[in-house]
Write a protein that holds these residues in place. Structure first.
Motif, PDB file in Angstrom:
ATOM      1  N   GLY A 132      -3.146   7.174  -5.729  1.00 50.59           N
ATOM      2  CA  GLY A 132      -2.325   7.757  -4.675  1.00 50.59           C
ATOM      3  C   GLY A 132      -2.530   9.249  -4.491  1.00 50.59           C
ATOM      4  O   GLY A 132      -2.605   9.751  -3.359  1.00 50.59           O
TER       5      GLY A 132
ATOM      6  N   PHE B  83      -3.194   1.373  -5.581  1.00 49.90           N
ATOM      7  CA  PHE B  83      -2.877   2.572  -4.822  1.00 49.90           C
ATOM      8  C   PHE B  83      -1.982   3.529  -5.594  1.00 49.90           C
ATOM      9  O   PHE B  83      -1.998   4.732  -5.340  1.00 49.90           O
ATOM     10  CB  PHE B  83      -2.268   2.178  -3.473  1.00 49.90           C
TER      11      PHE B  83
ATOM     12  N   MET C 131       0.831  -1.200   0.000  1.00 49.90           N
ATOM     13  CA  MET C 131       0.000   0.000   0.000  1.00 49.90           C
ATOM     14  C   MET C 131       0.868   1.255   0.000  1.00 49.90           C
ATOM     15  O   MET C 131       0.613   2.207  -0.755  1.00 49.90           O
ATOM     16  CB  MET C 131      -0.934  -0.015   1.214  1.00 49.90           C
TER      17      MET C 131
ATOM     18  N   LEU D 135       1.148   4.132  -2.965  1.00 53.35           N
ATOM     19  CA  LEU D 135       0.855   5.543  -2.696  1.00 53.35           C
ATOM     20  C   LEU D 135       2.030   6.431  -3.084  1.00 53.35           C
ATOM     21  O   LEU D 135       1.854   7.493  -3.680  1.00 53.35           O
ATOM     22  CB  LEU D 135       0.512   5.732  -1.217  1.00 53.35           C
TER      23      LEU D 135
ATOM     24  N   LEU E 147      -8.560   0.636   0.644  1.00 50.66           N
ATOM     25  CA  LEU E 147      -7.607   1.212   1.589  1.00 50.66           C
ATOM     26  C   LEU E 147      -7.960   0.801   3.017  1.00 50.66           C
ATOM     27  O   LEU E 147      -7.077   0.524   3.834  1.00 50.66           O
ATOM     28  CB  LEU E 147      -7.614   2.740   1.469  1.00 50.66           C
TER      29      LEU E 147
END
Length: 363
Positions: A250, A246, A29, A33, A330
């Motif tokens: 992001g 992501f 994750m 991002l 998320l």
């Protein structure tokens, strides 16, 4: 992917990949991002080619993720699942009555001043899980055959009911209650394409792999030699999917942190209530550990791929509805990973006799 994360006593025997699962998911994750923020044009490049409205890299990740787990399913045991009326009835009620109604209530209760996010969350609540739930169920040592049947059942209902329930919860019910009305534009064929691609392809591949593998070398070879080689690819596919997902979103997530927090609150409540409700039902009717776990995860999970695709198609890629769909995984990914470990900790509360009786056969 291994389904051996069963008890603290065996944790030391697990591969590093399985033992540190929360770490790898958190890292995936974070990497996604960061990539989405620091690599110019990455989102456009990843979105350049799509399958049914989903970025091609995400589509490939989902297919890789689901195939190994579906290759583990013993398809000759599915009749023992379909005959379990308690399991089937519980799944239908939790997924198609309680789930959408609960998300509608939480969205209006906690986001009364944010109509775009509220609508996005309601769409998430309508999209029942057909993908990642298979991973969570397998990690929690749930019933693979039951998971395959319940996911197939969700797929059928998704095709038939998604647009109808969207119309009801976004237009009809708010009108009855004197609330703000909105609309959703999708068709059963759009939903059917998503189901055929993201469930149908890995399901057929998994079925053929088992059938041909057992025919050629026998079940013992298939399950003791082939599956351990194929299994880890489910986790590789999951981590790859998380990074790409992501990376694509992001900027939206990191540029609006307070909005993410507001969206996260009803999602956290939803996942906890749905998983807890499924677990409570399974305990009350005596489903046993494996099927109770499967029911709980299929009730709590959502098809965020479909929710995001519908939100983007209806409201646009930069809309609040799309952001609400993006925040879904998320929150869902770390929460359901945590619930995997909660499930395993609760496993000792189920007696082996009850669990074997609920499944009809030993596993």
């Amino acid at each position: 992917m291994s389904a051996t994360v069963e008890h603290p006593a065996v944790v030391g025997k697990l591969s590093t990949l399985d033992r540190l699962l929360p770490v790898w998911i958190g890292a995936a994750m974070a990497v996604g991002l960061v990539l989405g923020r620091v690599v110019p044009g990455l989102g456009d490049a990843l979105s350049a080619v799509e399958i049914d409205g989903i970025s091609l890299p995400i589509a490939l990740g989902l297919l890789i993720m689901m195939y190994p787990v579906l290759a583990k399913v013993r398809y000759d045991s599915l009749d023992a699942v379909t005959g379990d009326r308690r399991l089937m009835a519980g799944s239908l009620v939790l997924n198609w009555v309680i789930g959408p109604a609960l998300m509608f209530a939480l969205a209006w209760l906690l986001l009364p001043d944010l109509p775009e996010y509220r609508t996005g969350l309601i769409i998430v609540g309508l999209a029942r899980c057909i993908a990642m739930v298979i991973i969570w169920n397998d990690l929690a040592c749930g019933d693979r055959e039951a998971a395959a049947v319940l996911v197939a059942l969700n797929s059928i209902f998704q095709v038939v009911m998604f647009a109808v329930l969207g119309w009801f919860y976004l237009s009809v019910l708010p009108g009855w209650l004197g609330l703000e009305q909105t609309s959703i534009h999708t068709s059963p064929w759009q939903i059917a394409k998503s189901v055929l691609i993201f469930l149908g392809i890995p399901l057929v591949a998994g079925f053929l792999t088992r059938r041909l593998g057992e025919k050629a070398r026998g079940r013992d070879w298939y399950e003791s030699r082939l599956l351990p080689r194929v299994g880890p690819w489910a986790l590789y596919g999951l981590l790859f999917t998380i990074v790409i997902l992501f990376a694509l979103q992001g900027h939206q997530i990191t540029s609006r942190p307070w909005d993410v927090v507001r969206i996260a609150v009803p999602l956290l409540a939803y996942f906890a209530i749905m998983w807890g409700g499924g677990y409570l039902y399974g305990r009350l009717v005596g489903l046993g550990y494996e099927r109770t776990t499967t029911l709980a995860f299929t009730a709590a999970g959502n098809n965020f791929e479909l929710a995001i695709a519908v939100a983007i198609a209806t409201y646009g890629a930069t809309s609040g509805q799309a952001l609400a769909g993006v925040v879904g995984p998320l929150i869902e990914v770390p929460v359901l990973v945590g619930l995997v470990y909660v499930s395993l900790a609760l496993r000792k509360r189920f007696t082996p006799i009850d669990t074997a009786a609920s499944a009809g056969v030993g596993r």
